[in-house]
Enzyme design. Structure first.
Site, PDB file in Angstrom:
ATOM      1  N   ARG A 338     -13.331  15.304 -17.840  1.00  0.00           N
ATOM      2  CA  ARG A 338     -12.639  15.728 -19.034  1.00  0.00           C
ATOM      3  C   ARG A 338     -12.347  17.369 -18.992  1.00  0.00           C
ATOM      4  NH1 ARG A 338     -12.998  11.245 -22.846  1.00  0.00           N
ATOM      5  NH2 ARG A 338     -13.110   9.494 -21.524  1.00  0.00           N
ATOM      6  N   GLU A 340     -11.763  19.350 -21.202  1.00  0.00           N
ATOM      7  CA  GLU A 340     -12.013  19.678 -22.649  1.00  0.00           C
ATOM      8  C   GLU A 340     -13.037  20.963 -22.783  1.00  0.00           C
ATOM      9  OE1 GLU A 340     -12.355  15.414 -24.848  1.00  0.00           O
ATOM     10  OE2 GLU A 340     -14.141  16.079 -23.653  1.00  0.00           O
ATOM     11  N   ARG A 346     -22.572  17.761 -27.228  1.00  0.00           N
ATOM     12  CA  ARG A 346     -22.213  16.333 -26.821  1.00  0.00           C
ATOM     13  C   ARG A 346     -21.234  16.259 -25.754  1.00  0.00           C
ATOM     14  NH1 ARG A 346     -20.570  17.159 -31.553  1.00  0.00           N
ATOM     15  NH2 ARG A 346     -18.533  16.948 -31.206  1.00  0.00           N
ATOM     16  N   HIS A 347     -20.771  17.404 -25.285  1.00  0.00           N
ATOM     17  CA  HIS A 347     -19.631  17.472 -24.234  1.00  0.00           C
ATOM     18  C   HIS A 347     -20.012  17.926 -22.927  1.00  0.00           C
ATOM     19  CE1 HIS A 347     -17.394  16.694 -27.927  1.00  0.00           C
ATOM     20  NE2 HIS A 347     -16.649  15.674 -27.047  1.00  0.00           N
ATOM     21  N   GLU A 495     -21.416   8.741 -31.475  1.00  0.00           N
ATOM     22  CA  GLU A 495     -20.999   8.011 -30.704  1.00  0.00           C
ATOM     23  C   GLU A 495     -21.273   7.720 -29.162  1.00  0.00           C
ATOM     24  OE1 GLU A 495     -16.599   8.782 -30.243  1.00  0.00           O
ATOM     25  OE2 GLU A 495     -16.802   7.653 -28.477  1.00  0.00           O
ATOM     26  N   SER A 498     -17.040   3.719 -26.632  1.00  0.00           N
ATOM     27  CA  SER A 498     -15.754   3.286 -27.408  1.00  0.00           C
ATOM     28  C   SER A 498     -15.143   2.280 -26.761  1.00  0.00           C
ATOM     29  CB  SER A 498     -14.768   4.458 -27.293  1.00  0.00           C
ATOM     30  OG  SER A 498     -14.508   5.386 -28.200  1.00  0.00           O
ATOM     31  N   ARG A 549     -25.005  10.820 -23.017  1.00  0.00           N
ATOM     32  CA  ARG A 549     -25.363  10.575 -24.292  1.00  0.00           C
ATOM     33  C   ARG A 549     -26.278   9.468 -24.493  1.00  0.00           C
ATOM     34  NH1 ARG A 549     -19.404  11.372 -27.328  1.00  0.00           N
ATOM     35  NH2 ARG A 549     -18.902  13.213 -26.302  1.00  0.00           N
TER      36      ARG A 549
HETATM   37  P1  ATP Z   1     -15.455  12.359 -28.345  1.00  0.00           P
HETATM   38  O1  ATP Z   1     -14.648  12.161 -29.434  1.00  0.00           O
HETATM   39  O2  ATP Z   1     -17.128  12.464 -28.948  1.00  0.00           O
HETATM   40  O3  ATP Z   1     -15.332  13.520 -27.436  1.00  0.00           O
HETATM   41  P2  ATP Z   1     -14.351  10.202 -26.966  1.00  0.00           P
HETATM   42  O4  ATP Z   1     -13.634   9.634 -28.297  1.00  0.00           O
HETATM   43  O5  ATP Z   1     -13.401  11.160 -26.223  1.00  0.00           O
HETATM   44  O6  ATP Z   1     -15.586  11.282 -27.413  1.00  0.00           O
HETATM   45  P3  ATP Z   1     -14.039   8.175 -24.930  1.00  0.00           P
HETATM   46  O7  ATP Z   1     -12.986   8.539 -24.404  1.00  0.00           O
HETATM   47  O8  ATP Z   1     -14.001   7.179 -25.964  1.00  0.00           O
HETATM   48  O9  ATP Z   1     -15.062   9.496 -25.706  1.00  0.00           O
HETATM   49  O10 ATP Z   1     -15.297   7.936 -23.961  1.00  0.00           O
HETATM   50  C1  ATP Z   1     -16.320   6.868 -23.880  1.00  0.00           C
HETATM   51  C2  ATP Z   1     -17.566   7.383 -23.909  1.00  0.00           C
HETATM   52  O11 ATP Z   1     -17.788   8.430 -23.204  1.00  0.00           O
HETATM   53  C3  ATP Z   1     -17.891   8.359 -25.280  1.00  0.00           C
HETATM   54  O12 ATP Z   1     -18.418   7.461 -26.164  1.00  0.00           O
HETATM   55  C4  ATP Z   1     -19.111   9.197 -24.742  1.00  0.00           C
HETATM   56  O13 ATP Z   1     -20.264   8.224 -24.656  1.00  0.00           O
HETATM   57  C5  ATP Z   1     -18.846   9.415 -23.371  1.00  0.00           C
HETATM   58  N1  ATP Z   1     -17.982  10.695 -23.338  1.00  0.00           N
HETATM   59  C6  ATP Z   1     -16.617  11.018 -23.686  1.00  0.00           C
HETATM   60  N2  ATP Z   1     -16.227  12.239 -23.654  1.00  0.00           N
HETATM   61  C7  ATP Z   1     -17.484  12.870 -23.064  1.00  0.00           C
HETATM   62  C8  ATP Z   1     -17.896  14.419 -22.706  1.00  0.00           C
HETATM   63  N3  ATP Z   1     -16.834  15.151 -22.764  1.00  0.00           N
HETATM   64  N4  ATP Z   1     -19.093  14.492 -22.310  1.00  0.00           N
HETATM   65  C9  ATP Z   1     -20.033  13.438 -22.359  1.00  0.00           C
HETATM   66  N5  ATP Z   1     -19.973  12.137 -22.665  1.00  0.00           N
HETATM   67  C10 ATP Z   1     -18.512  11.982 -22.943  1.00  0.00           C
END
Ligand code: ATP
Length: 575
Positions: A338, A340, A346-347, A495, A498, A549
């Site tokens: 990602r 981001e 968390r990221h 979270e 998803s 996570r």
């Molecule tokens: P967030 O809103 O917390 O950034 P997201 O809604 O983008 O997460 P999803 O795309 O639904 O996350 O990804 C499914 C799962 O992958 C998340 O619940 C989380 O456990 C994990 N996840 C997502 N983005 C990240 C990240 N940048 N770093 C670590 N784990 C992640």
């Protein structure tokens, strides 16, 4: 008494620059500079050689002129070095080894001289497995001489050594070592690889909670908050995350980090084990793909021959292609990328996804049931199989045990019910939260605290997320299109997964893609839709779990950066 070491000789003079060859003009300015640099280099070489000679002379003088009868029992190991004794490991050392000669390899965790004839060397084999070694000069000069004691006592911390020793009972249990009822009386010691003069990160500090995340994440603030709540004893050395990650060997030697890594691998295994037992099949999704899989904003793009490629933001499409390809239940474990610029606890920019997808027979709640069972299997498995690791981790990062719901009392709320709970019983600022807007992270955490208090669990599900909060491939609730058949799973108010039911009818899929403002004919999307046009695909759903996570929140670590093997963040790509 040994003589004081001889004073180091003065550095030798730098050799003069060579005169210009006959017929040549005098050296140019550049040439002179070059010659000067060469002379300096040679002088430095000569000085180092003199230093080495002086050190050798000092050692010789210090050890006296007496012949060293133990000289074959110690020194730097060579490829020919062998110790002919029973190989034991600290985990297995026992009464049967008492008074026996054994051999071991390990790192010097601590050492200290006790006078000139004895030294104590604490040997660490793996994780926190340590034992006290004693090396004492024998009156007859062998197998251990005074010179040998001195040499061994001067070995650097974290050197990797091979020892031969007799296993003995100490007078009193050695409290500082995990193996406290035995000690090693060392008779041979060879240094296989020396530690450095000064450690960039000592083991003691490496095994303390990370003191600060700030130099890694200047803008986040949040992990520092979490760390402030940890009890770091007065005067105990602790290091920042940056120091930890810049010293990867020592960071990883810390028993706490090894325990975290072991818990992480156990989660992977438990995930696969449960799904295997439910007739899922594993598959492999690609990381290199031709178009963004989850929308364009947070995708890493790179040149790819004469075109460009993306790093997969999730294996979503590929899980669905597997279902379309006749696999009824599938899972995959792999890296997810990602782009981001999120500097939060968390990221990560690369994390490990535990993903699954399955056919739905009657209702998408079959998928929720499956994932709920899966997560409970993981949590119970950790409780049972990682007791020691968890205890060790808690001794460094204290936390309350992860609260599980009693069997049959699993908590599943709709998104709207969660918002209602927040409005009615949550903090003042959440009095007006809306059922149509996604929750913020602080909101999620507040709800997590409420659910813990009310239902006694750190694990729960929120279902029926608002339509606007879910991606184009999520099916809307046929009874109420304002919400979707989609859910998130939470641990300690954060979270971790998803998921939802996906649209399997191509015309519906195209409608929803358009509703989201995306062109169904755009690259990547078209190929995705075509899969559903090419053959009838059964209803299906699934989810994606972030491994980093799950591990971090289960252990209540202050950041996912501690559970990742090699955290990748906007600020870190090394080591
Ligand atoms: P967030 O809103 O917390 O950034 P997201 O809604 O983008 O997460 P999803 O795309 O639904 O996350 O990804 C499914 C799962 O992958 C998340 O619940 C989380 O456990 C994990 N996840 C997502 N983005 C990240 C990240 N940048 N770093 C670590 N784990 C992640």
């Amino acid at each position: 008494m040994s003589e004081p070491p001889a004073a180091a000789p003065e550095p030798t003079q730098a050799p003069a620059a060579a005169p210009p060859a006959d017929g040549e003009a005098g050296p140019s300015k550049k040439g002179a500079k070059k010659a000067e640099a060469k002379a300096k280099k040679e002088a430095e070489k000569a000085r180092k050689a003199a230093e080495r000679e002086a050190a050798a002379a000092a050692q010789k003088a210090a050890s006296g002129s007496a012949e060293d009868l133990a000289k074959d029992n110690y020194g730097d190991a060579t490829p020919e070095t062998r110790v002919d004794a029973e190989r034991v490991t600290l985990k297995n050392i026992g009464e049967e080894h008492l008074d026996k000669t054994v051999k071991l390899r390990g790192w010097i965790q601590n050492s200290r001289m006790q006078g000139a004839k004895m030294a104590f060397i604490e040997l660490r084999e793996e994780r926190a497995w340590t034992i006290q070694g004693v090396i004492a000069a024998s009156p007859e000069g062998k197998p251990v001489s005074k010179q040998m004691v001195k040499w061994a006592g001067a070995l650097k911390l974290e050197s990797f050594i091979l020892v031969e020793a007799t296993v003995k009972k100490p007078l009193e249990p050695v409290k500082s070592c995990k193996v406290s009822n035995y000690e090693l009386h060392i008779t041979k010691v060879f240094c296989i690889a020396s530690g450095p003069e000064v450690l960039g990160l000592g083991l003691n500090a490496a095994n303390k909670p990370v003191a600060s995340f700030e130099d890694e994440e200047p803008n986040s603030g949040a992990p520092t908050e979490a760390v402030e709540n940890l009890t770091i004893g007065e005067g105990q050395p602790a290091a920042s995350l940056s120091t930890h990650l810049n010293n990867p060997a020592m960071h990883k030697r810390a028993p706490v980090q090894q325990a975290i890594a072991d818990v992480r691998m156990r989660v992977r295994k438990l995930f696969a084990q449960y799904l295997d037992s439910k007739n899922f099949v594993q598959f492999e999704a690609p990381c290199l793909i031709g178009a963004a899989s989850e929308g364009g904003a947070n995708v890493f793009q790179m040149p790819y021959f004469d075109t460009s490629a993306c790093l997969a933001q999730s294996p979503q499409f590929y899980k669905q292609i597997e279902i379309a390809g006749g696999r009824k239940r599938v899972y995959c474990i792999g890296p997810v990328f990602r782009a981001e610029n999120s500097n939060t606890p968390r990221h990560l920019t690369e994390f490990t996804g535990l993903d699954l997808e399955m056919e739905i027979e009657d209702s998408y709640t079959e998928v929720i049931d499956m994932i709920e069972g899966l997560m409970l299997h993981i949590f119970r498995g950790l409780e049972e199989q990682c007791k020691d690791e968890i205890e060790l981790i808690r001794s460094v990062y204290p936390s309350e045990p992860f609260m599980l719901p009693a069997p049959g009392k699993e908590v599943r709320l709709t998104f709207a019910e969660g918002q209602k709970l927040l409005r009615e019983e949550g903090p003042e600022e959440y009095r007006n939260v809306s059922d149509d807007e996604d929750m913020s992270t602080p909101q999620e955490k507040a709800l997590g605290a409420l659910i813990r208090k009310k239902f006694g669990t750190d694990f729960y599900v929120l279902d029926k997320f608002p339509e606007g909060a879910r991606p184009f491939y999520t099916i809307e609730d046929p009874a109420n299109p304002k919400v979707t058949n989609a859910y998130d799973f939470f641990m300690r108010g954060q979270e971790i997964l998803s998921g939802g039911q996906r649209i399997h009818i191509p015309s519906l899929l195209e409608d929803r893609i358009r509703k989201k403002g995306i062109d169904p004919a755009s690259p990547g999307i078209k190929e995705y839709v075509d899969v559903f046009k090419s053959a009838g695909v059964p209803p299906h759903g699934g989810g994606g779990i972030g491994l980093d996570r799950v591990v971090s929140w289960y252990l209540n670590l202050p950041s996912v950066h501690l559970s990742s093997y090699y955290p990748r963040t906007p600020k870190r790509l090394m080591p």
